[in-house]
Design an enzyme around this catalytic site. Structure first.
Site, PDB file in Angstrom:
ATOM      1  N   ASN A   9      52.081  44.970  36.142  1.00 19.49           N
ATOM      2  CA  ASN A   9      52.750  43.496  36.187  1.00 19.49           C
ATOM      3  C   ASN A   9      52.334  42.795  34.995  1.00 19.49           C
ATOM      4  OD1 ASN A   9      53.001  40.655  36.662  1.00 19.49           O
ATOM      5  ND2 ASN A   9      52.803  41.123  39.054  1.00 19.49           N
ATOM      6  N   LYS A  12      50.364  39.457  35.441  1.00 19.09           N
ATOM      7  CA  LYS A  12      48.911  39.746  35.719  1.00 19.09           C
ATOM      8  C   LYS A  12      47.961  40.061  34.774  1.00 19.09           C
ATOM      9  CE  LYS A  12      49.423  40.954  40.550  1.00 19.09           C
ATOM     10  NZ  LYS A  12      49.003  42.093  41.691  1.00 19.09           N
ATOM     11  N   ASP A  65      45.126  42.868  44.161  1.00 17.18           N
ATOM     12  CA  ASP A  65      46.325  42.885  44.778  1.00 17.18           C
ATOM     13  C   ASP A  65      46.405  41.426  45.539  1.00 17.18           C
ATOM     14  OD1 ASP A  65      48.989  44.143  45.968  1.00 17.18           O
ATOM     15  OD2 ASP A  65      48.154  43.782  47.880  1.00 17.18           O
ATOM     16  N   SER A  66      47.639  40.911  45.356  1.00 12.29           N
ATOM     17  CA  SER A  66      47.381  39.514  45.852  1.00 12.29           C
ATOM     18  C   SER A  66      48.961  39.000  46.265  1.00 12.29           C
ATOM     19  CB  SER A  66      47.359  38.667  44.334  1.00 12.29           C
ATOM     20  OG  SER A  66      48.196  39.200  43.503  1.00 12.29           O
ATOM     21  N   PHE A 145      54.049  32.147  37.471  1.00 16.55           N
ATOM     22  CA  PHE A 145      54.978  33.110  37.768  1.00 16.55           C
ATOM     23  C   PHE A 145      55.283  32.997  39.344  1.00 16.55           C
ATOM     24  CE2 PHE A 145      52.537  36.623  39.719  1.00 16.55           C
ATOM     25  CZ  PHE A 145      51.278  36.142  39.371  1.00 16.55           C
ATOM     26  N   GLY A 146      56.062  33.887  39.735  1.00 19.64           N
ATOM     27  CA  GLY A 146      56.337  33.854  41.374  1.00 19.64           C
ATOM     28  C   GLY A 146      56.610  32.699  42.160  1.00 19.64           C
ATOM     29  N   ASP A 148      54.544  30.124  42.131  1.00 17.87           N
ATOM     30  CA  ASP A 148      54.170  28.942  41.442  1.00 17.87           C
ATOM     31  C   ASP A 148      54.845  27.562  41.739  1.00 17.87           C
ATOM     32  OD1 ASP A 148      51.665  30.212  41.168  1.00 17.87           O
ATOM     33  OD2 ASP A 148      52.053  30.320  39.119  1.00 17.87           O
ATOM     34  N   LYS A 170      45.193  26.361  35.812  1.00 18.40           N
ATOM     35  CA  LYS A 170      45.602  27.268  37.008  1.00 18.40           C
ATOM     36  C   LYS A 170      44.336  28.534  37.045  1.00 18.40           C
ATOM     37  CE  LYS A 170      48.341  31.269  38.557  1.00 18.40           C
ATOM     38  NZ  LYS A 170      49.757  31.999  38.294  1.00 18.40           N
ATOM     39  N   HIS A 175      43.415  31.825  42.818  1.00 23.73           N
ATOM     40  CA  HIS A 175      42.814  32.961  43.610  1.00 23.73           C
ATOM     41  C   HIS A 175      42.484  34.089  42.613  1.00 23.73           C
ATOM     42  CE1 HIS A 175      46.910  33.227  42.831  1.00 23.73           C
ATOM     43  NE2 HIS A 175      47.491  34.384  43.372  1.00 23.73           N
TER      44      HIS A 175
HETATM   45  P1  IMP Z   1      51.273  42.559  43.895  1.00 25.19           P
HETATM   46  O1  IMP Z   1      49.918  42.153  43.851  1.00 25.19           O
HETATM   47  O2  IMP Z   1      51.738  43.397  42.656  1.00 25.19           O
HETATM   48  O3  IMP Z   1      51.378  43.352  44.902  1.00 25.19           O
HETATM   49  O4  IMP Z   1      52.191  41.030  43.813  1.00 25.19           O
HETATM   50  C1  IMP Z   1      51.931  40.060  44.296  1.00 25.19           C
HETATM   51  C2  IMP Z   1      53.240  39.275  44.373  1.00 25.19           C
HETATM   52  O5  IMP Z   1      52.611  37.878  44.974  1.00 25.19           O
HETATM   53  C3  IMP Z   1      53.693  38.707  43.164  1.00 25.19           C
HETATM   54  O6  IMP Z   1      54.922  39.533  43.064  1.00 25.19           O
HETATM   55  C4  IMP Z   1      54.137  37.356  43.495  1.00 25.19           C
HETATM   56  O7  IMP Z   1      55.287  37.189  43.999  1.00 25.19           O
HETATM   57  C5  IMP Z   1      52.836  36.900  44.396  1.00 25.19           C
HETATM   58  N1  IMP Z   1      51.926  36.235  43.554  1.00 25.19           N
HETATM   59  C6  IMP Z   1      50.461  36.942  43.073  1.00 25.19           C
HETATM   60  N2  IMP Z   1      49.895  36.177  42.685  1.00 25.19           N
HETATM   61  C7  IMP Z   1      50.537  35.043  42.278  1.00 25.19           C
HETATM   62  C8  IMP Z   1      50.354  33.793  41.456  1.00 25.19           C
HETATM   63  O8  IMP Z   1      49.126  33.514  41.006  1.00 25.19           O
HETATM   64  N3  IMP Z   1      51.358  32.917  41.437  1.00 25.19           N
HETATM   65  C9  IMP Z   1      52.549  33.311  41.865  1.00 25.19           C
HETATM   66  N4  IMP Z   1      52.978  34.120  42.742  1.00 25.19           N
HETATM   67  C10 IMP Z   1      51.613  35.170  42.713  1.00 25.19           C
END
Ligand code: IMP
Length: 191
Positions: A9, A12, A65-66, A145-146, A148, A170, A175
């Site tokens: 990603n 990330k 993983d988040s 991103f995502g 936010d 940020k 997290h």
């Molecule tokens: P994964 O950890 O690659 O499975 O993806 C985590 C998903 O959670 C991302 O695609 C975002 O949709 C969301 N996400 C995780 N961290 C953030 C952040 O810091 N901001 C916004 N969305 C987040």
């Protein structure tokens, strides 16, 4: 000792690269395959990625993983945050679905599990970081991103969304920033 970061990603990667100060990061080699994120918890998924990268590279690896947990969705989309609107959904599609399903002002939590795996010693550790917020009335901002643009952090008195904060603002409350600082504290003490 450089650490392999088990992620593809780009958002990330950028956040980790600017957050990590105790050691250098090695990008994940092209040929290393990461397992599907089918675990029931963030930690389970992060362990899967870190173990795969550590085993393939023979070097210590970290992975996170988040995701976001909405109270109105009973903690969802949680571990399914990246696939909330469908298997190959874009960030914009996931965001649109959250706006549709979560009432304005209702509680949201960002969660990050960061895992460290050393394949030589077999040592494994998990660090968790959280950030509490509420759903914004409308998406705002172009940073981050995502989810936010609709995440209003409780600690941010100015009323800006996470996407309206600078990178360092940020990082101070996110997290991922919190999980990484906990990891760094542990990692630098044992070095
Ligand atoms: P994964 O950890 O690659 O499975 O993806 C985590 C998903 O959670 C991302 O695609 C975002 O949709 C969301 N996400 C995780 N961290 C953030 C952040 O810091 N901001 C916004 N969305 C987040």
């Amino acid at each position: 000792m450089a650490l392999t970061l088990a992620t593809r990603n780009p958002h990330k990667l950028r956040e980790f690269a600017r957050l990590l100060s105790v050691t250098e990061l090695e990008p994940l080699a092209e040929e290393i395959e990461l397992p599907p994120e089918t675990g029931a918890t963030f930690a389970e998924n992060a362990f899967g990625k870190a173990r795969a990268a550590a085993a393939a590279s023979g070097r210590p690896a970290i992975a996170d993983d988040s995701g976001i947990a909405a109270e109105a969705l009973g903690g969802g989309p949680g571990v399914r945050s990246a696939r909330y609107a469908g298997e190959s959904a874009s960030d914009a599609e996931n965001l649109a679905l959250l706006i549709e399903q979560v009432p304005v002002g209702s509680p949201l939590t960002y969660i990050c599990a960061l895992v460290y795996v050393d394949p030589r010693s077999g040592e494994e550790r998990v660090f968790e970081g959280r950030c509490e917020g509420v759903m914004a009335a409308a998406p705002r901002g172009s940073g981050g991103f995502g989810y936010d643009p609709v995440f209003l952090p409780r600690e941010e008195a100015s009323g800006r969304t996470m996407a309206e904060l600078s990178d360092s603002e940020k990082d101070a409350i996110s997290h991922r920033g919190r999980a990484l600082r906990a990891f760094e504290e542990w990692f630098s003490e044992r070095a």
